[in-house]
Enzyme design. Structure first.
Site, PDB file in Angstrom:
ATOM      1  N   SER A 123     100.387  28.196  24.500  1.00 35.06           N
ATOM      2  CA  SER A 123      99.464  28.098  25.623  1.00 35.06           C
ATOM      3  C   SER A 123      99.549  26.702  26.255  1.00 35.06           C
ATOM      4  CB  SER A 123      98.049  28.442  25.155  1.00 35.06           C
ATOM      5  OG  SER A 123      97.174  28.657  26.231  1.00 35.06           O
ATOM      6  N   ASP A 239      98.827  39.657  28.121  1.00 37.12           N
ATOM      7  CA  ASP A 239      98.204  38.329  28.045  1.00 37.12           C
ATOM      8  C   ASP A 239      97.396  38.099  29.317  1.00 37.12           C
ATOM      9  OD1 ASP A 239      97.624  35.598  28.009  1.00 37.12           O
ATOM     10  OD2 ASP A 239      99.531  35.067  27.087  1.00 37.12           O
ATOM     11  N   HIS A 271      97.653  37.206  24.119  1.00 33.56           N
ATOM     12  CA  HIS A 271      97.954  35.773  24.179  1.00 33.56           C
ATOM     13  C   HIS A 271      98.315  35.188  22.814  1.00 33.56           C
ATOM     14  CE1 HIS A 271      97.909  31.974  26.281  1.00 33.56           C
ATOM     15  NE2 HIS A 271      96.980  31.453  25.499  1.00 33.56           N
TER      16      HIS A 271
END
Length: 310
Positions: A123, A239, A271
């Site tokens: 991320s 995601d 995610h």
């Protein structure tokens, strides 16, 4: 596998874990795991899911060592926002410096192959991985897990707009007012002087727009275009934090001429590279991660195979 307690850094020492494979050929290839946004712990616990704990165990079973550690804002959150430099927090203080400390620690370990050192950013960690590599990490290759080459403020606004679209009309009206305020705070930040940006609040009195400006002036795209070392870009198509169209495909566009770029898009994964629960409904994000799950084994198989080929 062998799990050893370690401490990285000096001014802000952080507890962490070094995970070494129990079998395989030494010295081992190794991965520095770099967290997503927020004050994450070393396991990157989100709800009842533990992404980094899963990755450390899974990679050890595949002959790859890892290092993970508590994020500086997790251990020293109050000191960082209230200290002399708190309001001027940057991603260097929050993430980059500690990733480099962890890398240097691993490279000194005789069980680790310094010629096979990788960074796996998740991320926000993936967004910063190219900069971490350029500013001192100097890795053999980069693994970008559910990241984005865009600026953080663009993603925040997009996520907010996506959330609003799913609300009922009355709540949408209220949320739109809040989003307008957010957008106004982020508008024109690159025209501000550093001193002006350090004084302008974003969230509360401690989060300043300088955080966004400093990061935005060093965009991932510039680092990616200069990169020639191996890079692995991966994402789940369910995601809701980043998107296939605006992020995964943007990476492909930027790295189109890269000599050694690999891309992997996984169907039905979220995610955290775990099976989707609520699909792309961002309003159910908290519920999404409340269900205990694990990183899919085939995700780690693919990354381990990629590392073995380098």
């Amino acid at each position: 596998m062998f799990v050893e307690k370690i401490v990285i850094g000096e001014k802000f020492p952080l507890d962490g874990l070094l995970t070494i494979p129990e079998k395989g050929n030494t010295p081992y290839p190794a991965i520095v795991l770099v967290h997503g946004s927020g004050p994450n712990d070393m396991d990157e616990k989100v709800g009842n899911c533990y992404t980094f704990k899963d990755l450390a165990k899974g990679f050890a079973e595949r002959g790859i060592a890892t290092i993970r550690y508590n994020k500086r804002t997790k251990t020293y959150g109050k000191e960082m926002v209230k200290g002399a430099d708190g309001p001027n927090l940057t991603v260097w203080d929050e993430t980059i410096e500690d990733a480099i400390f962890a890398t240097e620690l691993m490279k000194k370990d005789p069980r680790i192959n310094p010629e096979k050192m990788f960074i796996a950013g998740h991320s926000m960690g993936a967004m910063l991985a190219p900069r971490i590599d350029a500013e001192g990490g100097n890795y053999t290759g980069l693994i970008l897990l559910a990241g984005s080459p865009r600026k953080l403020e663009e993603i925040i606004i997009e996520q907010s707009d996506n959330s609003i679209a799913l609300l009922n009309p009355f709540l949408r009206w209220i949320a739109n007012m809040q989003i307008k305020k957010l957008k106004s705070k982020l508008s024109g930040i690159y025209e501000l002087s550093d001193e002006e940006a350090k004084k302008k609040s974003f969230l509360g009195k401690y989060m300043k727009v300088y955080y966004f400006k400093e990061w935005g002036l060093k965009p991932a795209e510039g680092y990616l275009k200069a990169l020639t070392k191996p890079i692995y870009v991966t994402q789940g198509d369910m995601d809701f934090h980043v998107s296939v169209e605006n992020d995964f495909m943007k990476y492909k566009e930027i790295l189109a001429d890269h000599p050694n770029a690999t891309f992997k898009l996984y169907p039905n994964l979220n995610h955290l590279f775990m099976p989707t629960v609520y699909g792309l409904d961002i309003t159910k994000g908290v519920k999404e991660y409340r269900k205990p799950q694990h990183v899919e084994e085939y995700v780690m198989d693919d990354i381990a195979e990629w590392i073995a080929g380098i």
